[in-house]
Structures are given as C-alpha cells and as structure tokens.
Design a protein around this motif. Structure first.
Motif, PDB file in Angstrom:
ATOM      1  N   THR A  86      -4.322  -4.032  -8.107  1.00 14.47           N
ATOM      2  CA  THR A  86      -3.734  -2.719  -7.831  1.00 14.47           C
ATOM      3  C   THR A  86      -2.648  -2.819  -6.775  1.00 14.47           C
ATOM      4  N   LEU A  87      -2.941  -3.491  -5.674  1.00 12.62           N
ATOM      5  CA  LEU A  87      -1.953  -3.604  -4.594  1.00 12.62           C
ATOM      6  C   LEU A  87      -0.741  -4.411  -5.036  1.00 12.62           C
ATOM      7  N   ARG A  88      -0.964  -5.469  -5.797  1.00 10.60           N
ATOM      8  CA  ARG A  88       0.164  -6.254  -6.313  1.00 10.60           C
ATOM      9  C   ARG A  88       1.053  -5.380  -7.197  1.00 10.60           C
ATOM     10  N   SER A  89       0.425  -4.554  -8.047  1.00  7.13           N
ATOM     11  CA  SER A  89       1.208  -3.689  -8.936  1.00  7.13           C
ATOM     12  C   SER A  89       1.985  -2.625  -8.166  1.00  7.13           C
ATOM     13  N   ARG A  90       1.544  -2.330  -6.949  1.00  7.94           N
ATOM     14  CA  ARG A  90       2.237  -1.344  -6.103  1.00  7.94           C
ATOM     15  C   ARG A  90       3.298  -1.995  -5.212  1.00  7.94           C
ATOM     16  N   GLY A  91       3.517  -3.294  -5.406  1.00  3.60           N
ATOM     17  CA  GLY A  91       4.566  -3.988  -4.678  1.00  3.60           C
ATOM     18  C   GLY A  91       4.201  -4.454  -3.280  1.00  3.60           C
ATOM     19  N   VAL A  92       2.921  -4.491  -2.963  1.00  3.68           N
ATOM     20  CA  VAL A  92       2.485  -4.938  -1.641  1.00  3.68           C
ATOM     21  C   VAL A  92       2.717  -6.439  -1.506  1.00  3.68           C
ATOM     22  N   ASP A  93       3.151  -6.862  -0.323  1.00  8.39           N
ATOM     23  CA  ASP A  93       3.321  -8.275   0.005  1.00  8.39           C
ATOM     24  C   ASP A  93       1.922  -8.858   0.170  1.00  8.39           C
ATOM     25  N   ILE A  94       1.474  -9.619  -0.836  1.00  4.22           N
ATOM     26  CA  ILE A  94       0.068 -10.002  -0.946  1.00  4.22           C
ATOM     27  C   ILE A  94      -0.046 -11.472  -1.328  1.00  4.22           C
ATOM     28  N   ASP A  95      -1.098 -12.123  -0.852  1.00  5.04           N
ATOM     29  CA  ASP A  95      -1.370 -13.513  -1.197  1.00  5.04           C
ATOM     30  C   ASP A  95      -2.457 -13.578  -2.262  1.00  5.04           C
ATOM     31  N   ASP A  96      -2.649 -14.756  -2.825  1.00  4.32           N
ATOM     32  CA  ASP A  96      -3.662 -14.943  -3.860  1.00  4.32           C
ATOM     33  C   ASP A  96      -5.067 -14.725  -3.305  1.00  4.32           C
ATOM     34  N   VAL A  97      -5.995 -14.417  -4.196  1.00  7.05           N
ATOM     35  CA  VAL A  97      -7.406 -14.309  -3.822  1.00  7.05           C
ATOM     36  C   VAL A  97      -7.930 -15.707  -3.527  1.00  7.05           C
ATOM     37  N   LEU A  98      -8.611 -15.839  -2.414  1.00  2.00           N
ATOM     38  CA  LEU A  98      -9.201 -17.118  -2.008  1.00  2.00           C
ATOM     39  C   LEU A  98     -10.690 -17.093  -2.283  1.00  2.00           C
ATOM     40  N   ARG A  99     -11.202 -18.238  -2.751  1.00  2.00           N
ATOM     41  CA  ARG A  99     -12.627 -18.352  -3.051  1.00  2.00           C
ATOM     42  C   ARG A  99     -13.138 -19.700  -2.561  1.00  2.00           C
ATOM     43  N   TRP A 100     -14.270 -19.666  -1.841  1.00  2.00           N
ATOM     44  CA  TRP A 100     -14.967 -20.859  -1.403  1.00  2.00           C
ATOM     45  C   TRP A 100     -16.446 -20.660  -1.689  1.00  2.00           C
ATOM     46  N   PRO A 101     -17.175 -21.728  -1.985  1.00  2.00           N
ATOM     47  CA  PRO A 101     -18.612 -21.582  -2.226  1.00  2.00           C
ATOM     48  C   PRO A 101     -19.315 -20.960  -1.018  1.00  2.00           C
ATOM     49  N   PHE A 107      -8.489 -11.870   0.306  1.00  2.00           N
ATOM     50  CA  PHE A 107      -7.048 -12.083   0.238  1.00  2.00           C
ATOM     51  C   PHE A 107      -6.398 -11.453   1.457  1.00  2.00           C
ATOM     52  N   THR A 108      -5.162 -11.841   1.703  1.00  2.00           N
ATOM     53  CA  THR A 108      -4.396 -11.256   2.797  1.00  2.00           C
ATOM     54  C   THR A 108      -3.239 -10.453   2.214  1.00  2.00           C
ATOM     55  N   PHE A 109      -2.817  -9.440   2.976  1.00  2.00           N
ATOM     56  CA  PHE A 109      -1.620  -8.690   2.621  1.00  2.00           C
ATOM     57  C   PHE A 109      -0.913  -8.281   3.898  1.00  2.00           C
ATOM     58  N   ARG A 110       0.339  -7.871   3.745  1.00  2.00           N
ATOM     59  CA  ARG A 110       1.124  -7.421   4.877  1.00  2.00           C
ATOM     60  C   ARG A 110       1.585  -5.990   4.644  1.00  2.00           C
ATOM     61  N   ASP A 111       1.588  -5.209   5.726  1.00  2.00           N
ATOM     62  CA  ASP A 111       2.061  -3.827   5.625  1.00  2.00           C
ATOM     63  C   ASP A 111       3.581  -3.796   5.703  1.00  2.00           C
ATOM     64  N   VAL A 112       4.159  -2.609   5.801  1.00  2.00           N
ATOM     65  CA  VAL A 112       5.612  -2.469   5.788  1.00  2.00           C
ATOM     66  C   VAL A 112       6.282  -3.054   7.023  1.00  2.00           C
ATOM     67  N   ASP A 113       5.508  -3.339   8.087  1.00  2.00           N
ATOM     68  CA  ASP A 113       6.033  -3.992   9.291  1.00  2.00           C
ATOM     69  C   ASP A 113       5.612  -5.456   9.364  1.00  2.00           C
ATOM     70  N   HIS A 114       5.115  -5.987   8.263  1.00  2.00           N
ATOM     71  CA  HIS A 114       4.705  -7.387   8.138  1.00  2.00           C
ATOM     72  C   HIS A 114       3.484  -7.740   8.982  1.00  2.00           C
ATOM     73  N   ASN A 115       2.671  -6.741   9.328  1.00  2.00           N
ATOM     74  CA  ASN A 115       1.396  -6.998   9.998  1.00  2.00           C
ATOM     75  C   ASN A 115       0.410  -7.476   8.940  1.00  2.00           C
ATOM     76  N   THR A 116      -0.302  -8.558   9.226  1.00  2.00           N
ATOM     77  CA  THR A 116      -1.218  -9.162   8.264  1.00  2.00           C
ATOM     78  C   THR A 116      -2.631  -8.603   8.406  1.00  2.00           C
TER      79      THR A 116
END
Length: 129
Positions: A86-101, A107-116
């Motif tokens: 959903t966030l990717r489709s809305r154009g949010v600056d977003i990274d891939d989903v991370l998975r570890w056992p 995942f991480t994303f950044r707001d309009v001021d690039h805050n993570t």
C-alpha cells in the motif's frame, strides 16, 4: 529510592520542515489521525498524530534544520506485506521487507522530510512480553 509518578510515554517529537505537508503525509498517506492541532501564534502549531487506537503520538514540530534522521521509532502492523504494498503504491520512499528466522518481518520508510521509521509485524502475543 523514591519513585516518580511517570506512568507512560505520551508523545515523541519529529522535526519537520513544513507542518502542513507533514500532517497531510501522516494522515492521508499513512492513515494516522490528528490528535491535537493547536495554534501557538506567530504561524507555529503544536500537532500530534497517531495511528488510530495508539497510545503514543508523534508531535510534528517545525524546524528549519531538518536533514532526515533515523528516528529509531518502530511502528507495528498486523500485515507488513500488505502495508508495504500500500505504501509503495502511494509513492512512499520505502525499502524492501526484511525477514530473518525468529524475527518479525519489517521494513523501513522515510517521510516527506526523509526521517526514517520502521514498521514491524506485530506477531500474535508480542504485546504481552
């Protein structure tokens, strides 16, 4: 030792360059609600937003010195994959989903001021730990 009467965390401040633009991002893009929007005079506002039902809010504080910081804030979601899409489709600056056992998906994303920010899947029972 004397204990304090502090019982909870109410608000975490996030520095933003344009409060109205940030408010629109948090409400319209992330689906947060405005908890408080008070006029402080001289064009300044105190704005608090939060996901519906959340105990802790984010204060969108105005600052000219906004360079995008890693807030360290972990938000929770019941379906990381759906929210990521959903966030990717809305154009949010977003990274891939991370998975570890043994670790919830995130995942991480950044707001309009690039805050993570981080979004971590709320695995059943996590809030009881």
């Amino acid at each position: 030792m004397n204990q304090t009467t502090i019982t909870d965390v109410r608000t975490v401040a996030i520095a933003v360059s344009d409060q109205q633009r940030a408010l629109e991002f948090y409400n319209d893009t992330l689906g947060f609600e405005t908890r408080l929007d008070a006029d402080l005079g001289n064009g300044m506002r105190w704005i608090e937003v939060a996901p519906p039902g959340a105990h802790v809010s984010l204060a969108l504080t105005h600052s000219e010195d906004v360079g995008g910081v890693d807030t360290g804030i972990r938000l929770t979601a019941t379906n990381v994959d759906a929210d990521h899409a959903t966030l990717r489709s809305r154009g949010v600056d977003i990274d891939d989903v991370l998975r570890w056992p043994g670790v919830p998906a995130m995942f991480t994303f950044r707001d309009v001021d690039h805050n993570t920010f981080y979004v971590v899947e709320d695995v059943q029972g996590d809030d009881e730990q």
